[in-house]
Design an enzyme around this catalytic site. Structure first.
Site, PDB file in Angstrom:
ATOM      1  N   HIS A  68       0.847  -1.210   0.000  1.00 42.41           N
ATOM      2  CA  HIS A  68       0.000   0.000   0.000  1.00 42.41           C
ATOM      3  C   HIS A  68       0.877   1.252   0.000  1.00 42.41           C
ATOM      4  CE1 HIS A  68      -3.894   1.973   1.719  1.00 42.41           C
ATOM      5  NE2 HIS A  68      -3.167   2.869   1.067  1.00 42.41           N
ATOM      6  N   ARG A  72       1.971   8.316  -6.922  1.00 43.96           N
ATOM      7  CA  ARG A  72       1.506   9.557  -7.590  1.00 43.96           C
ATOM      8  C   ARG A  72       1.736   9.609  -9.101  1.00 43.96           C
ATOM      9  NH1 ARG A  72      -1.582  10.161  -3.287  1.00 43.96           N
ATOM     10  NH2 ARG A  72      -0.626  11.216  -1.528  1.00 43.96           N
ATOM     11  N   ASN A 102      -5.284   6.039  -6.907  1.00 51.84           N
ATOM     12  CA  ASN A 102      -5.830   7.416  -6.867  1.00 51.84           C
ATOM     13  C   ASN A 102      -4.854   8.414  -7.473  1.00 51.84           C
ATOM     14  OD1 ASN A 102      -4.070   7.161  -4.686  1.00 51.84           O
ATOM     15  ND2 ASN A 102      -5.274   8.460  -3.324  1.00 51.84           N
ATOM     16  N   ASP A 160      -8.903   2.952  -2.888  1.00 52.65           N
ATOM     17  CA  ASP A 160      -8.313   3.515  -1.672  1.00 52.65           C
ATOM     18  C   ASP A 160      -8.343   5.037  -1.663  1.00 52.65           C
ATOM     19  OD1 ASP A 160      -6.806   3.258   0.840  1.00 52.65           O
ATOM     20  OD2 ASP A 160      -5.348   4.431  -0.276  1.00 52.65           O
ATOM     21  N   HIS A 187     -10.708   0.697   1.560  1.00 54.91           N
ATOM     22  CA  HIS A 187     -10.573   1.817   2.491  1.00 54.91           C
ATOM     23  C   HIS A 187     -11.937   1.881   3.182  1.00 54.91           C
ATOM     24  CE1 HIS A 187      -9.093   6.095   3.342  1.00 54.91           C
ATOM     25  NE2 HIS A 187     -10.270   5.998   3.941  1.00 54.91           N
ATOM     26  N   ASP A 313       1.269   2.817   3.626  1.00 53.45           N
ATOM     27  CA  ASP A 313       0.370   3.901   3.192  1.00 53.45           C
ATOM     28  C   ASP A 313       1.178   5.179   2.943  1.00 53.45           C
ATOM     29  OD1 ASP A 313      -1.846   5.291   2.370  1.00 53.45           O
ATOM     30  OD2 ASP A 313      -2.873   5.255   4.300  1.00 53.45           O
TER      31      ASP A 313
HETATM   32  O1  DOR Z   1      -3.788   9.294   4.539  1.00 47.98           O
HETATM   33  C1  DOR Z   1      -4.143   8.930   3.429  1.00 47.98           C
HETATM   34  N1  DOR Z   1      -3.615   9.442   2.296  1.00 47.98           N
HETATM   35  N2  DOR Z   1      -5.095   7.990   3.324  1.00 47.98           N
HETATM   36  C2  DOR Z   1      -5.625   7.639   2.140  1.00 47.98           C
HETATM   37  O2  DOR Z   1      -6.464   6.790   2.123  1.00 47.98           O
HETATM   38  C3  DOR Z   1      -5.210   8.326   0.904  1.00 47.98           C
HETATM   39  C4  DOR Z   1      -3.845   8.848   1.036  1.00 47.98           C
HETATM   40  C5  DOR Z   1      -3.429   9.759  -0.081  1.00 47.98           C
HETATM   41  O3  DOR Z   1      -3.652   9.421  -1.237  1.00 47.98           O
HETATM   42  O4  DOR Z   1      -2.807  10.792   0.185  1.00 47.98           O
END
Ligand code: DOR
Length: 450
Positions: A68, A72, A102, A160, A187, A313
């Site tokens: 995870h 970007r 994302n 997510d 998520h 994350d």
């Molecule tokens: O803290 C987070 N940042 N949680 C997420 O689910 C998305 C992530 C992000 O893309 O910055």
């Protein structure tokens, strides 16, 4: 002077403490690597002509697998890209990284998945595995083309950052995922219960005057998704578990034979909502840092194997984006370069043995995603990390490899550091990188340059 092993070369890592959960192995051995694969593990291996790396006093572990991270690409390369994210990964001991969908555009189309893989092959030191979106545009309404995305190289499906609030859509996503047999990573957060909450709903939120995000928002959605996984027979993977109630639901579901796995982040394991008292926006994460009771439950769940894996994350954001009011800051903190040191706290506090920590950083996440890796068995690819568990260093994100700096561990002294990382038997990190952070024992224990 640094010498790199030649491609397809032979090298031997001598005298390190081999921690290989896949073989239940914990002992001092040599490790021989030929043509990018491990060819022998044993005491005092004969290795004529091989390049020698002395790992005395260090751990020798399979490369970590982060299931995870937010790298970007495409679209937000000012926060991170595959070169910087890959470099941060190997500096933290991660040889494989699964990256979330994302992005901009969202990874909801095979062309985007292919684009990420093409760029990764050229730019990344770590192996990169794209996770595709479960619904188009992460909007939670129309399913993506799972078969085509899987064929293009997606290792899992996830929205997510967003929850699929419509249970009917979620049911279909889970059903269709069984056709390609990869996990759906959720998520889990009921958006209506969360509202505008930015910190854990509790005493700290009240004191700070910030809107709270209740534990029930996660607990209810985890319960729903487990029920749907049971119904559909799909593999549900719960991302960044942060609440005691979610751990209990997962425990019961596993006992009942539901295909559910779970991960927890280093920050949810080691920080409480008290860390937000400084208003440091790097402590704004989704889900939020919780109270001590929840942290205790997460640690217990991890130790007991209810939670399979530790995942970073890693969520890079630019400094200008984070230097705003707490409520306006985007959620997320970076974590690839600090995960090991932060998690070694769990070993020092007796929550996990060294072998069990490596299992949760490497062997188990590889299993969750069905990847090769997480093993130092003979024949395995030589993705190997040398760790000095005692080394004390001061983390300086400005001198690290990520493009972003949003870490609550900035300028803090940490104990335990990756000394070198090999990917397919080649040095991806180490030896040439001694200048980045302040290292208090620089010369005492490093693997010598040869
Ligand atoms: O803290 C987070 N940042 N949680 C997420 O689910 C998305 C992530 C992000 O893309 O910055």
């Amino acid at each position: 002077m640094t010498r790199r092993p030649t491609e397809g070369g032979r090298l031997v890592i001598r005298g390190g403490r081999i921690l290989d959960p896949s073989q239940e192995r914990d002992g001092v051995f040599d490790c021989l690597i030929e043509n990018g694969r491990i060819t022998a593990i044993g005491a005092k291996l004969a290795a004529d002509g091989a390049e020698v790396f002395d790992a005395a006093g260090q751990w020798v572990v399979p490369g970590f697998v982060d299931l995870h991270a937010h790298l970007r690409v495409p679209g937000q390369e000012y926060k991170e890209d595959l070169a910087s994210g890959g470099a941060a990964a190997v500096a933290g001991g991660f040889t494989q990284v699964a990256c979330m969908a994302n992005t901009d555009p969202v990874n909801d189309d095979p062309s985007v998945t292919q684009y990420i893989l093409d760029r990764a092959a050229k730019e990344s030191l770590a192996r990169i595995h794209p996770i595709a979106a479960a619904t188009r545009g992460l909007a939670g309404q129309v399913m993506t083309e799972m078969v085509a995305l899987r064929r293009a190289g997606a290792v899992a499906f996830s929205d997510d950052g967003a929850t699929i609030m419509d249970a009917g859509v979620m049911r279909r996503v889970l059903e269709y995922s069984t056709l390609v047999d990869v996990p759906v990573i959720v998520h889990a957060e009921d958006c209506n219960l969360r509202g505008h909450g930015v910190v854990h709903e509790g005493a700290v939120a009240t004191r700070l005057g910030l809107p709270g995000n209740p534990a029930a928002a996660e607990e209810i959605m985890v319960a729903r998704d487990i029920r749907l996984a049971e119904w559909t027979g799909a593999h549900l993977h719960v991302a960044h578990v942060s609440t005691a109630g979610a751990v209990e639901s997962i425990r019961r579901a596993r006992e009942a034979g539901v295909r559910v796995t779970a991960e927890v982040t280093p920050h949810h394991l080691t920080l409480t909502d008290a860390a937000t008292m400084t208003f440091d926006t790097s402590t704004r994460v989704a889900p939020p840092l919780r109270s001590a009771r929840h942290v205790e439950a997460l640690r217990r769940g991890l130790a007991e194997g209810v939670i399979d894996a530790i995942a970073t994350d890693h969520a890079p954001h630019a400094t200008y984006e984070k230097e705003v009011e707490f409520t306006e800051a985007p959620p997320g903190m970076i974590g690839l370069e600090t995960a090991l040191a932060v998690c070694l706290q769990l070993v020092r506090e007796g929550v996990l043995s060294p072998l069990e920590l490596v299992r949760r950083l490497s062997t188990n996440p590889a299993r969750v995603l069905g990847l090769e890796g997480g093993s130092l068995a003979v024949g395995a690819e030589a993705d190997i990390v040398l760790v000095d568990p005692e080394r004390i260093w001061t983390y300086d994100p400005g001198r690290g490899h990520s493009k972003s700096r949003n870490s609550p561990w900035a300028d803090q002294r940490l104990t335990g550091r990756v000394v070198a990382t090999f990917v397919a038997g080649r040095i991806a990190y180490g030896f040439e990188h001694k200048d980045e952070h302040k290292d208090e024992h620089k010369d005492e224990r490093g693997v010598p340059n040869r």
